[in-house]
Design an enzyme around this catalytic site. Structure first.
Site, PDB file in Angstrom:
ATOM      1  N   TYR A   1     -49.149  47.326  -8.253  1.00 23.36           N
ATOM      2  CA  TYR A   1     -47.931  47.338  -7.406  1.00 23.36           C
ATOM      3  C   TYR A   1     -48.561  47.301  -6.162  1.00 23.36           C
ATOM      4  O   TYR A   1     -47.609  46.687  -5.114  1.00 23.36           O
ATOM      5  CB  TYR A   1     -46.921  48.415  -7.761  1.00 23.36           C
ATOM      6  CG  TYR A   1     -46.432  48.425  -9.089  1.00 23.36           C
ATOM      7  CD1 TYR A   1     -46.518  47.227  -9.864  1.00 23.36           C
ATOM      8  CD2 TYR A   1     -45.692  49.453  -9.515  1.00 23.36           C
ATOM      9  CE1 TYR A   1     -45.740  47.280 -11.371  1.00 23.36           C
ATOM     10  CE2 TYR A   1     -44.968  49.592 -10.766  1.00 23.36           C
ATOM     11  CZ  TYR A   1     -45.118  48.372 -11.597  1.00 23.36           C
ATOM     12  OH  TYR A   1     -44.450  48.531 -12.960  1.00 23.36           O
TER      13      TYR A   1
ATOM     14  N   GLU B 141     -42.877  39.478   5.458  1.00 25.87           N
ATOM     15  CA  GLU B 141     -43.344  39.402   6.869  1.00 25.87           C
ATOM     16  C   GLU B 141     -44.865  39.013   6.957  1.00 25.87           C
ATOM     17  O   GLU B 141     -45.404  38.419   7.592  1.00 25.87           O
ATOM     18  CB  GLU B 141     -42.740  40.477   7.270  1.00 25.87           C
ATOM     19  CG  GLU B 141     -41.383  40.848   7.516  1.00 25.87           C
ATOM     20  CD  GLU B 141     -40.897  41.820   6.283  1.00 25.87           C
ATOM     21  OE1 GLU B 141     -41.218  41.302   5.076  1.00 25.87           O
ATOM     22  OE2 GLU B 141     -40.199  42.772   6.560  1.00 25.87           O
TER      23      GLU B 141
END
Ligand code: THU
Length: 133
Positions: free
Chosen positions: A49, A56
């Protein structure tokens, strides 16, 4: 020049490319530079993860790696979310490096409504390159 709403819509077009098998939370971004160049991004998750990259930062590294690091004009960030899709802390910091506190942000929610503010609003007293001088 695109309107703010049009730049937001460019960010929304990125949601379909988001790779989000774990969070099921797609995010899109569109970074506009002074000459009208637009660098888009989406979040790309990973089975480890922590290796996930946000929308962005995808857009940021696309721009910087193409030579656009000091001509940023506006950044739109959008989600399919009920609330506005606020940039995370890591993205605020990385935006600060190149955009500084005056960077204009357009932050949208799933109904395409958006708020306009500056990076300095989201990251007051940010730490940037000039602090190392
Ligand atoms: N995410 C972004 O892409 N940008 C942000 O600023 C907030 C979080 C992504 C990362 C992850 O894929 C998902 O949203 C849930 O955290």
């Amino acid at each position: 020049m695109l309107t703010d709403q049009e730049l937001v819509e460019r960010a929304f077009t990125m949601l379909e490319f988001s790779y989000v098998p774990y969070s099921h939370f797609p995010v899109g971004a569109a970074l506009e530079c002074a000459g009208g160049e637009i660098f888009t991004g989406c979040n790309v998750e990973n089975a480890a993860y922590g290796s996930t990259i946000c929308a962005e930062r995808t857009a940021i590294v696309k721009a910087v790696s193409e030579g656009h690091r000091d001509d940023w004009r506006r950044l739109a960030v959008v989600g399919n979310s009920r609330d506005y899709c606020w940039p995370c802390g890591a993205c605020r910091q990385m935006l600060y490096e190149f955009g500084g506190p005056g960077l204009k942000l357009l932050v949208a929610r799933g109904d395409h409504d958006f708020v306009t503010l500056t990076l300095g609003d989201l990251l007051p007293h940010g730490f940037g390159p000039s602090d190392l001088e």
